[in-house]
Design a protein around this motif. Structure first.
Motif, mmCIF file in Angstrom:
data_model
loop_
_atom_site.group_PDB
_atom_site.id
_atom_site.type_symbol
_atom_site.label_atom_id
_atom_site.label_comp_id
_atom_site.label_asym_id
_atom_site.label_seq_id
_atom_site.Cartn_x
_atom_site.Cartn_y
_atom_site.Cartn_z
ATOM 1 N N PHE A 1 -64.997 40.620 32.813
ATOM 2 C CA PHE A 1 -63.571 40.362 32.984
ATOM 3 C C PHE A 1 -63.212 40.196 34.455
ATOM 4 O O PHE A 1 -63.730 40.910 35.312
ATOM 5 N N PRO A 2 -62.270 39.276 34.757
ATOM 6 C CA PRO A 2 -61.786 39.140 36.127
ATOM 7 C C PRO A 2 -60.914 40.347 36.508
ATOM 8 O O PRO A 2 -60.476 41.116 35.644
ATOM 9 N N LEU B 1 -47.500 54.458 13.870
ATOM 10 C CA LEU B 1 -47.132 54.212 15.266
ATOM 11 C C LEU B 1 -48.325 53.692 16.067
ATOM 12 O O LEU B 1 -48.168 52.808 16.922
ATOM 13 N N MET B 2 -49.508 54.227 15.796
ATOM 14 C CA MET B 2 -50.717 53.719 16.469
ATOM 15 C C MET B 2 -50.951 52.262 16.103
ATOM 16 O O MET B 2 -51.261 51.441 16.983
ATOM 17 N N ALA B 3 -50.804 51.951 14.817
ATOM 18 C CA ALA B 3 -50.991 50.566 14.382
ATOM 19 C C ALA B 3 -49.954 49.653 15.027
ATOM 20 O O ALA B 3 -50.281 48.534 15.455
ATOM 21 N N LEU B 4 -48.726 50.135 15.137
ATOM 22 C CA LEU B 4 -47.672 49.365 15.788
ATOM 23 C C LEU B 4 -48.006 49.119 17.263
ATOM 24 O O LEU B 4 -47.845 48.004 17.767
ATOM 25 N N LEU B 5 -48.509 50.149 17.934
ATOM 26 C CA LEU B 5 -48.896 49.997 19.341
ATOM 27 C C LEU B 5 -50.073 49.028 19.474
ATOM 28 O O LEU B 5 -50.077 48.170 20.361
ATOM 29 N N PHE B 6 -51.073 49.146 18.593
ATOM 30 C CA PHE B 6 -52.187 48.189 18.605
ATOM 31 C C PHE B 6 -51.668 46.765 18.433
ATOM 32 O O PHE B 6 -52.069 45.852 19.162
ATOM 33 N N GLY B 7 -50.790 46.567 17.452
ATOM 34 C CA GLY B 7 -50.254 45.233 17.184
ATOM 35 C C GLY B 7 -49.446 44.685 18.340
ATOM 36 O O GLY B 7 -49.600 43.520 18.720
ATOM 37 N N ALA B 8 -48.593 45.521 18.909
ATOM 38 C CA ALA B 8 -47.776 45.090 20.051
ATOM 39 C C ALA B 8 -48.663 44.737 21.238
ATOM 40 O O ALA B 8 -48.444 43.711 21.906
ATOM 41 N N GLU B 9 -49.661 45.572 21.485
ATOM 42 C CA GLU B 9 -50.570 45.297 22.607
ATOM 43 C C GLU B 9 -51.327 44.004 22.370
ATOM 44 O O GLU B 9 -51.555 43.221 23.294
ATOM 45 N N TYR B 10 -51.716 43.742 21.132
ATOM 46 C CA TYR B 10 -52.429 42.502 20.814
ATOM 47 C C TYR B 10 -51.565 41.286 21.138
ATOM 48 O O TYR B 10 -52.040 40.323 21.752
ATOM 49 N N LEU B 11 -50.289 41.347 20.775
ATOM 50 C CA LEU B 11 -49.386 40.229 21.071
ATOM 51 C C LEU B 11 -49.188 40.066 22.575
ATOM 52 O O LEU B 11 -49.184 38.941 23.093
ATOM 53 N N PHE C 1 -50.680 37.483 27.796
ATOM 54 C CA PHE C 1 -51.339 37.714 29.086
ATOM 55 C C PHE C 1 -52.482 36.719 29.287
ATOM 56 O O PHE C 1 -52.606 36.120 30.364
ATOM 57 N N LYS C 2 -53.300 36.542 28.268
ATOM 58 C CA LYS C 2 -54.434 35.608 28.376
ATOM 59 C C LYS C 2 -53.935 34.179 28.619
ATOM 60 O O LYS C 2 -54.530 33.442 29.405
ATOM 61 N N ARG C 3 -52.867 33.820 27.926
ATOM 62 C CA ARG C 3 -52.325 32.470 28.084
ATOM 63 C C ARG C 3 -51.773 32.281 29.501
ATOM 64 O O ARG C 3 -52.019 31.240 30.132
#
Length: 181
Positions: A111-112, A160-170, A175-177
């Motif tokens: 990763f950069p 809540l963990m799943a929500l945080l995972f999902g939000a971070e994924y989005l 970020f990648k874009r």
């Protein structure tokens, strides 16, 4: 921190088992479930100090539940899990590679610097989550009925963990874009 499938299943089902067992099974016997959870983590002991402290803490809770025959020590296990995860993630912030970056590198990617900084921020967010989650688990263990404690530690906290995972994924996709990573 690596967990076996058994350890993960016990950790996930633990609050529900305590809730179902409450009033039917004495806490000192329910402590056997926590003992199994601690013993299922033994393979992780060779990995790091956090795993050793987590197992030691679980064994203290087992001993307290057996000695006192009270449910409270058993209800503190989710607090211990949050504390152990907080310790692992927070400690990684003192090293060159954050916990999130370490997990991302398991796929063999490089990763950069901008991505490494992003992953460090994500690790900080998870630290905040573990603080809040542990505090709520502690509060429900002390002051809420067993059904509320079980609902929070066995359902809501995972949602809540799943929500945080999902939000971070989005956020990560964006970020990648933006950074062509």
């Amino acid at each position: 921190m690596r967990m076996s499938v058994l350890a993960a299943a016990i950790t996930l089902l633990y609050p529900l088992a305590i809730w179902f067992g409450h009033g039917r099974i004495e806490p000192r016997w329910l402590a056997g479930l926590l003992l199994v959870a601690a013993l299922s983590r033994l393979p992780a002991l060779k990995l790091n100090g956090v795993a050793r402290w987590s197992v030691a803490g679980a064994l203290v809770l087992v001993a307290a539940a057996i000695w006192s025959n009270m449910l409270l020590p058993l209800k503190l296990y989710p607090v211990l899990v949050s504390a152990a995860l907080l310790a692992a993630f927070a400690y990684s912030l003192t090293t060159p590679m954050s916990a999130v970056e370490r997990m991302a590198r398991l796929r063999g990617e490089d990763f950069p610097a901008v991505a490494q900084a992003y992953m460090r921020k994500v690790t900080q967010v998870w630290c905040g989550f573990f603080v809040i989650n542990g505090a709520i688990a502690f509060g429900t263990a002390l002051w809420a009925p067993e059904a509320v404690w079980s609902l929070y530690t066995g359902v809501i906290s995972y949602a809540l963990m799943a929500l945080l995972f999902g939000a971070e994924y989005l956020v990560r996709l964006r970020f990648k874009r933006l950074h062509n990573v």
